[in-house]
Scaffold this motif. Structure first.
Motif, PDB file in Angstrom:
ATOM      1  N   VAL A   1       3.203  18.042   4.774  1.00 41.63           N
ATOM      2  CA  VAL A   1       3.665  17.685   4.144  1.00 41.63           C
ATOM      3  C   VAL A   1       2.933  16.672   2.714  1.00 41.63           C
ATOM      4  O   VAL A   1       3.406  16.511   2.287  1.00 41.63           O
ATOM      5  CB  VAL A   1       5.101  16.823   4.256  1.00 41.63           C
ATOM      6  N   GLY A   2       1.359  16.517   3.574  1.00 36.86           N
ATOM      7  CA  GLY A   2       1.164  15.640   2.869  1.00 36.86           C
ATOM      8  C   GLY A   2       1.225  13.797   2.549  1.00 36.86           C
ATOM      9  O   GLY A   2       0.641  13.669   1.181  1.00 36.86           O
ATOM     10  N   MET A   3       1.662  13.367   4.020  1.00 36.51           N
ATOM     11  CA  MET A   3       1.266  11.647   3.765  1.00 36.51           C
ATOM     12  C   MET A   3       0.626  11.672   4.417  1.00 36.51           C
ATOM     13  O   MET A   3      -0.124  12.294   5.130  1.00 36.51           O
ATOM     14  CB  MET A   3       3.212  11.542   4.327  1.00 36.51           C
ATOM     15  N   ASP A   4      -0.374  10.077   4.619  1.00 40.74           N
ATOM     16  CA  ASP A   4      -1.042   9.420   5.537  1.00 40.74           C
ATOM     17  C   ASP A   4       0.047   9.749   6.557  1.00 40.74           C
ATOM     18  O   ASP A   4       0.807   9.500   7.080  1.00 40.74           O
ATOM     19  CB  ASP A   4      -1.191   8.494   5.165  1.00 40.74           C
TER      20      ASP A   4
ATOM     21  N   VAL B   1      11.575   1.410   5.405  1.00 34.65           N
ATOM     22  CA  VAL B   1      11.119   1.755   6.896  1.00 34.65           C
ATOM     23  C   VAL B   1      12.042   2.526   7.225  1.00 34.65           C
ATOM     24  O   VAL B   1      13.109   2.266   7.652  1.00 34.65           O
ATOM     25  CB  VAL B   1      11.148   0.101   7.775  1.00 34.65           C
ATOM     26  N   GLY B   2      11.205   3.709   8.079  1.00 35.54           N
ATOM     27  CA  GLY B   2      12.001   5.010   8.378  1.00 35.54           C
ATOM     28  C   GLY B   2      10.994   4.951   9.975  1.00 35.54           C
ATOM     29  O   GLY B   2      10.500   4.666  10.630  1.00 35.54           O
ATOM     30  N   LEU B   3      12.125   5.928  10.861  1.00 34.55           N
ATOM     31  CA  LEU B   3      12.296   6.425  11.826  1.00 34.55           C
ATOM     32  C   LEU B   3      12.271   7.811  12.147  1.00 34.55           C
ATOM     33  O   LEU B   3      13.229   8.816  11.696  1.00 34.55           O
ATOM     34  CB  LEU B   3      12.999   5.937  13.366  1.00 34.55           C
ATOM     35  N   ILE B   4      11.161   8.895  12.497  1.00 30.72           N
ATOM     36  CA  ILE B   4      11.325  10.148  12.977  1.00 30.72           C
ATOM     37  C   ILE B   4      10.997  10.263  14.619  1.00 30.72           C
ATOM     38  O   ILE B   4       9.928  10.380  14.894  1.00 30.72           O
ATOM     39  CB  ILE B   4       9.924  10.808  11.768  1.00 30.72           C
ATOM     40  N   THR B   5      11.596  10.364  15.301  1.00 30.21           N
ATOM     41  CA  THR B   5      11.183  11.236  16.710  1.00 30.21           C
ATOM     42  C   THR B   5      12.175  11.857  17.232  1.00 30.21           C
ATOM     43  O   THR B   5      13.094  12.823  17.136  1.00 30.21           O
ATOM     44  CB  THR B   5      12.115   9.787  17.378  1.00 30.21           C
ATOM     45  N   ASN B   6      11.186  12.599  18.223  1.00 34.72           N
ATOM     46  CA  ASN B   6      10.950  14.308  18.355  1.00 34.72           C
ATOM     47  C   ASN B   6      12.206  14.129  20.034  1.00 34.72           C
ATOM     48  O   ASN B   6      11.646  13.697  20.783  1.00 34.72           O
ATOM     49  CB  ASN B   6      10.139  14.380  18.836  1.00 34.72           C
TER      50      ASN B   6
ATOM     51  N   THR C   1       1.098  -1.177  -0.111  1.00 34.70           N
ATOM     52  CA  THR C   1      -0.016   0.300   0.326  1.00 34.70           C
ATOM     53  C   THR C   1       1.297   1.155  -0.350  1.00 34.70           C
ATOM     54  O   THR C   1       0.674   2.577  -0.675  1.00 34.70           O
ATOM     55  CB  THR C   1      -0.896   0.016   1.011  1.00 34.70           C
ATOM     56  N   TYR C   2       2.079   1.010   0.657  1.00 37.67           N
ATOM     57  CA  TYR C   2       3.069   2.501   0.684  1.00 37.67           C
ATOM     58  C   TYR C   2       4.406   1.968   0.193  1.00 37.67           C
ATOM     59  O   TYR C   2       4.599   0.774   0.380  1.00 37.67           O
ATOM     60  CB  TYR C   2       2.748   2.912   2.151  1.00 37.67           C
ATOM     61  N   ASP C   3       4.908   2.584  -0.007  1.00 37.48           N
ATOM     62  CA  ASP C   3       6.236   2.294  -0.201  1.00 37.48           C
ATOM     63  C   ASP C   3       7.278   2.907   1.034  1.00 37.48           C
ATOM     64  O   ASP C   3       8.123   1.797   0.797  1.00 37.48           O
ATOM     65  CB  ASP C   3       6.949   3.137  -1.483  1.00 37.48           C
ATOM     66  N   ALA C   4       6.972   3.969   1.938  1.00 36.33           N
ATOM     67  CA  ALA C   4       8.126   3.647   2.488  1.00 36.33           C
ATOM     68  C   ALA C   4       6.990   3.990   4.421  1.00 36.33           C
ATOM     69  O   ALA C   4       5.786   4.604   4.263  1.00 36.33           O
ATOM     70  CB  ALA C   4       8.751   4.942   2.714  1.00 36.33           C
ATOM     71  N   VAL C   5       7.259   3.505   5.151  1.00 38.85           N
ATOM     72  CA  VAL C   5       6.434   3.289   6.619  1.00 38.85           C
ATOM     73  C   VAL C   5       7.547   4.083   7.705  1.00 38.85           C
ATOM     74  O   VAL C   5       8.382   4.065   7.908  1.00 38.85           O
ATOM     75  CB  VAL C   5       5.875   2.179   6.798  1.00 38.85           C
ATOM     76  N   CYS C   6       7.191   5.150   7.827  1.00 44.55           N
ATOM     77  CA  CYS C   6       7.730   5.712   9.148  1.00 44.55           C
ATOM     78  C   CYS C   6       7.016   5.806  10.345  1.00 44.55           C
ATOM     79  O   CYS C   6       5.790   5.617  10.262  1.00 44.55           O
ATOM     80  CB  CYS C   6       7.644   7.077   8.987  1.00 44.55           C
ATOM     81  N   PHE C   7       8.369   5.001  11.510  1.00 42.67           N
ATOM     82  CA  PHE C   7       7.159   5.014  12.903  1.00 42.67           C
ATOM     83  C   PHE C   7       7.929   6.021  13.742  1.00 42.67           C
ATOM     84  O   PHE C   7       9.434   6.585  13.384  1.00 42.67           O
ATOM     85  CB  PHE C   7       7.742   4.062  13.605  1.00 42.67           C
ATOM     86  N   ASP C   8       7.035   7.360  14.457  1.00 46.75           N
ATOM     87  CA  ASP C   8       7.761   7.605  15.721  1.00 46.75           C
ATOM     88  C   ASP C   8       8.205   6.306  16.967  1.00 46.75           C
ATOM     89  O   ASP C   8       8.034   5.008  16.830  1.00 46.75           O
ATOM     90  CB  ASP C   8       6.503   8.709  16.626  1.00 46.75           C
TER      91      ASP C   8
ATOM     92  N   GLU D   1       3.531  11.064  -1.355  1.00 47.85           N
ATOM     93  CA  GLU D   1       2.405  10.392  -1.496  1.00 47.85           C
ATOM     94  C   GLU D   1       1.873   9.214  -0.536  1.00 47.85           C
ATOM     95  O   GLU D   1       1.443   8.452  -1.258  1.00 47.85           O
ATOM     96  CB  GLU D   1       1.311  11.084  -2.961  1.00 47.85           C
ATOM     97  N   ASP D   2       3.729   8.099  -1.062  1.00 43.73           N
ATOM     98  CA  ASP D   2       3.673   6.608  -1.099  1.00 43.73           C
ATOM     99  C   ASP D   2       4.162   6.520   0.354  1.00 43.73           C
ATOM    100  O   ASP D   2       4.881   5.528   0.576  1.00 43.73           O
ATOM    101  CB  ASP D   2       5.139   6.695  -2.239  1.00 43.73           C
ATOM    102  N   ALA D   3       4.065   7.203   1.014  1.00 40.82           N
ATOM    103  CA  ALA D   3       4.281   7.110   2.477  1.00 40.82           C
ATOM    104  C   ALA D   3       3.613   7.557   3.546  1.00 40.82           C
ATOM    105  O   ALA D   3       2.687   7.946   3.393  1.00 40.82           O
ATOM    106  CB  ALA D   3       5.391   8.194   2.945  1.00 40.82           C
ATOM    107  N   ILE D   4       3.517   6.882   4.766  1.00 41.54           N
ATOM    108  CA  ILE D   4       2.713   7.169   5.444  1.00 41.54           C
ATOM    109  C   ILE D   4       3.479   7.129   7.718  1.00 41.54           C
ATOM    110  O   ILE D   4       4.404   5.893   7.571  1.00 41.54           O
ATOM    111  CB  ILE D   4       1.727   5.566   6.415  1.00 41.54           C
ATOM    112  N   HIS D   5       3.350   7.387   8.114  1.00 36.30           N
ATOM    113  CA  HIS D   5       3.722   7.703   9.185  1.00 36.30           C
ATOM    114  C   HIS D   5       2.956   6.978  10.751  1.00 36.30           C
ATOM    115  O   HIS D   5       1.958   7.945  10.222  1.00 36.30           O
ATOM    116  CB  HIS D   5       3.772   9.335   9.386  1.00 36.30           C
ATOM    117  N   VAL D   6       3.163   6.871  11.269  1.00 39.03           N
ATOM    118  CA  VAL D   6       2.433   6.415  12.172  1.00 39.03           C
ATOM    119  C   VAL D   6       3.357   6.711  13.918  1.00 39.03           C
ATOM    120  O   VAL D   6       4.573   6.586  14.133  1.00 39.03           O
ATOM    121  CB  VAL D   6       2.702   4.482  12.892  1.00 39.03           C
TER     122      VAL D   6
END
Length: 224
Positions: A191-194, A115-120, A3-10, A172-177
């Motif tokens: 930024v226009g991602m799901d 798969v990515g990680l985006i963390t504060n 469904t998504y090319d990339a999945v990013c997690f907090d 458009e091809d990524a989702i952030h959890v």
């Protein structure tokens, strides 16, 4: 096809939760400084969206204690000492996986190309958590707060854009959890991602509408 090319997690409160009692950590900080507690852990989290951008974990906690003191009739001049005492008490490595986190990561790896990680949090502090969990190498890119190099905290666009550039994908091809409507959902929306909002603390904010709502990381797996 995924469904998504990339999945990013907090990270915090999404993939992992602390094993220390946050109220006890806060109470110990007040005790070390020798002042009466003027707030609890539940009081300070709502203050975070209005804090100025911090360059370090120490600066973030100073800003947080100063804001809490102003809100709850404490002494703002104690903020530096409280920040030092809190960081001396809190152990970044004292974390465990949130239920379903390992399975969600494995499923993301199976179904997405990256798969990515985006963390504060700073690289130093967050790496201690990743090492404790054994997932330092689980991500194709890990984005930490680094204002000196142009990466402020979420919900600013830069952390997400940094991840896109490294992963070779577009929003458009990524989702952030993530678990935060303010940081994760608002940032993804900007930024226009799901987004998949892990609604573990309940609540809602019509200003920040997630693409998907998940009551657990098992539900996130179904979304992916």
């Amino acid at each position: 096809m995924p469904t998504y090319d990339a999945v990013c997690f907090d990270l915090d409160h999404t993939l992992c939760v602390p094993t220390q009692d946050p109220e006890e950590v806060l109470a110990t900080a007040f005790e070390r400084v020798g002042c009466d507690p003027f707030c609890g852990h539940g009081d300070v989290r709502p203050l975070i969206p209005d804090l100025p951008t911090a360059r370090t974990d120490r600066e973030f906690h100073e800003n947080l204690f100063a804001a809490a003191a102003r809100r709850f009739e404490g002494d703002p001049t104690l903020a530096p000492d409280l920040a030092e005492a809190y960081l001396a008490t809190a152990d970044p490595s004292a974390v465990r996986f949130r239920d379903g986190a390992e399975a969600a990561l494995a499923l993301a790896r199976e179904r997405a190309e990256a798969v990515g990680l985006i963390t504060n949090g700073s690289r130093e502090t967050q790496t201690e958590k990743l090492e404790s969990l054994g997932i330092t190498d689980a991500f194709d890119v890990s984005v930490f707060v680094d204002p000196a190099n142009g990466i402020p905290p979420k919900p600013e666009p830069a952390p997400f854009e940094t991840a896109f550039a490294a992963l070779g994908t577009g929003p458009e091809d990524a989702i952030h959890v993530g678990d935060s409507l303010y940081a994760d959902v608002a940032g993804a929306n900007a930024v226009g991602m799901d987004s998949a909002w892990l609604a573990t603390d309940g609540g809602s904010d019509p200003a920040h509408e997630p693409t998907h709502v998940a009551d657990s990381l098992t539900d996130v797996g179904a979304i992916l």
